[in-house]
Design an enzyme around this catalytic site. Structure first.
Site, PDB file in Angstrom:
ATOM      1  N   SER A 116       0.983  -1.045  -0.232  1.00  0.00           N
ATOM      2  CA  SER A 116       0.734   0.119   0.338  1.00  0.00           C
ATOM      3  C   SER A 116       0.366   1.582  -0.235  1.00  0.00           C
ATOM      4  O   SER A 116       2.228   1.134  -0.256  1.00  0.00           O
ATOM      5  CB  SER A 116      -0.541  -0.065   0.879  1.00  0.00           C
ATOM      6  OG  SER A 116      -1.627   0.749   0.983  1.00  0.00           O
ATOM      7  N   ASN A 117       0.123   2.647   0.649  1.00  0.00           N
ATOM      8  CA  ASN A 117       0.819   3.369   0.689  1.00  0.00           C
ATOM      9  C   ASN A 117       0.293   4.577   1.622  1.00  0.00           C
ATOM     10  O   ASN A 117      -0.337   4.204   2.063  1.00  0.00           O
ATOM     11  CB  ASN A 117       0.998   4.967  -0.559  1.00  0.00           C
ATOM     12  CG  ASN A 117      -0.260   4.291  -1.411  1.00  0.00           C
ATOM     13  OD1 ASN A 117      -1.343   5.155  -0.299  1.00  0.00           O
ATOM     14  ND2 ASN A 117      -0.918   3.888  -2.305  1.00  0.00           N
ATOM     15  N   GLY A 118       0.642   5.563   1.758  1.00  0.00           N
ATOM     16  CA  GLY A 118       1.094   6.268   2.727  1.00  0.00           C
ATOM     17  C   GLY A 118      -0.593   7.607   2.800  1.00  0.00           C
ATOM     18  O   GLY A 118      -0.275   8.151   3.970  1.00  0.00           O
TER      19      GLY A 118
ATOM     20  N   ALA B 296      -4.622   7.116  -4.099  1.00  0.00           N
ATOM     21  CA  ALA B 296      -2.960   7.098  -4.652  1.00  0.00           C
ATOM     22  C   ALA B 296      -3.249   5.656  -4.748  1.00  0.00           C
ATOM     23  O   ALA B 296      -3.098   4.556  -3.616  1.00  0.00           O
ATOM     24  CB  ALA B 296      -2.353   7.092  -2.926  1.00  0.00           C
TER      25      ALA B 296
END
Ligand code: CTP
Length: 395
Positions: A205-207, A272
């Site tokens: 995943s991402n932030g 995102a």
């Protein structure tokens, strides 16, 4: 102001008498004004002054009103709520969600724009607590009409005098214009990260927290749009009055977007989206061994590009999270994805993912650009929608 419905809260400061003059001007300009006074305000001005000016009842207690829940009716009927003057005490209660009288209860239930005109002693205005409370309220989207320097009740000059009537009326007019600017429009917003699992407990995943998309959804709903928020996994609360579709993976987001975003008047893609997903997802937890592990990744759908293929008359706005060569990279995406505009999101250092602040520039056409500045995400959402609406009107 004609036919505007304004709920005016009057709190207990010497400037309360100026709220009577403001009420008279608003009524003369065609507004319907309902007034809620705090108990303290009634020590400065009598309710009869306001009921005579508005030809309507004045409310002050949760308990004495002829109906049981006047605070909900009053905020539902209002197009905008104004608090003039707003004392340090009322500002502090609002910032902390305290609802211990009719006015603060109504303010907590308000889903319409709120305009605050603070007035107080200069030391109280300067106090870090008041400053922090005002910053919190501004961040939540309240419009603050800053006080002016002038003669105060203490017979000295200082910062804290209620803003001039015309400034308060300007702020009310801006709030009223915002309220209706997207009425009848369908807006779809993608937001947050996606998660691509390779076993039941691990994922890529991402932030992203989804804050930018959530603030845009809140602002679009305030402006009267019918908003659908396609939201990836985040702990942030989506705004009230918005249809929320929860998704986890990029493929789910793609399906949801094709179902809910095609045909919308405005689509804003802030999500995102993970560009790849593990080719295989193990049904049981992969046990660790001393050896490393290789996870083969395959491409995810590009949700925005898929939407662009079915664009029709939708106005399509993308986001580009960039650390280098912002403008060149974003312009390339604008062209490649056939977008109407793209917002460049500076994700270096303290800005971008997971922070309250951000810096945005909107790009469109061959060379057109508009700097939206660095600000809280809520303030940037309002600036971005102002800019997008202007482009939609030109089209
Ligand atoms: N986007 C999307 N689906 C994807 C990837 C991106 O909808 N699978 C959208 C994002 O929501 C954003 C824009 O496309 O509006 C970003 O474009 P992209 O070219 O993917 O830029 P980056 O994510 O910044 O990736 P990179 O710089 O690595 O190309």
């Amino acid at each position: 102001m004609n036919r505007a419905r304004i709920l005016l809260g009057v709190t207990g400061g010497i400037a309360a008498y100026k709220a009577a003059a403001l009420t008279s001007t608003l009524v003369q300009r065609g507004a319907t004004v309902d007034v809620i006074m705090t108990e303290e305000a009634e020590r400065f001005v009598g309710p009869l002054t306001f009921s005579s000016l508005t030809a309507r009842p004045v409310y002050s207690s949760l308990w004495d009103a002829p109906e049981r829940i006047p605070h909900i009716r009053l905020v539902r009927e209002a197009h905008v709520v104004a608090v003039v003057p707003a004392t340090a005490n009322t500002i502090a209660k609002m910032a902390n969600g305290i609802a211990d009288d009719l006015l603060t209860t109504a303010l907590l239930a308000a889903r319409v724009p709120i305009v605050l005109a603070p007035a107080m002693n200069d030391a109280m205005y300067d106090h870090p607590a008041t400053r922090a409370n005002l910053a919190t309220l501004r961040q939540r989207g309240c419009e603050i009409v800053d006080p002016e320097r002038g003669f105060l009740a203490e017979r000295e000059t200082g910062m804290g005098r209620l803003a001039a009537e015309e400034r308060i009326i300007d702020a009310l007019e801006r709030a009223l214009a915002r309220r209706r600017s997207l009425e009848g429009k369908r807006v779809a917003i993608t937001a947050g990260p996606t998660r691509e699992a390779f076993d039941p407990v691990r994922f890529v995943s991402n932030g992203s927290t989804g804050a930018t998309g959530i603030e845009l959804a809140r602002e679009a709903a305030l402006r009267g749009a019918d908003v659908t928020l396609l939201l990836g996994p985040t702990l942030l609360e989506p705004p009230p009055g918005v249809c929320v579709v929860r998704v986890t993976t990029a493929c789910e987001l793609n399906d949801a977007a094709l179902q809910h975003a095609v045909g919308a008047d405005l689509v804003i893609a802030t999500a995102a989206v993970a560009d790849w997903r593990p080719e295989q997802r193990s049904e049981s937890k992969v046990k660790k061994t001393d050896a490393g592990v290789t996870v083969r990744m395959v491409r995810n759908p590009d949700v925005l590009a898929e939407l662009a293929k079915k664009k029709g008359t939708s106005f399509l706005v993308g986001f580009a999270a960039e650390t280098d060569d912002h403008e060149a990279n974003a312009r390339e995406k604008l062209r490649r994805k056939h977008l109407d505009a793209i917002a460049v999101n500076d994700v270096r250092g303290e800005r971008g993912f997971g922070t309250g602040r951000n810096a945005l520039t909107l790009l469109w056409g061959e060379n057109d650009r508009r700097e939206l500045g660095t600000a809280e995400k809520s303030a940037l959402a309002a600036r971005l929608l102002d800019a997008i609406e202007a482009l939609m009107r030109e089209r």
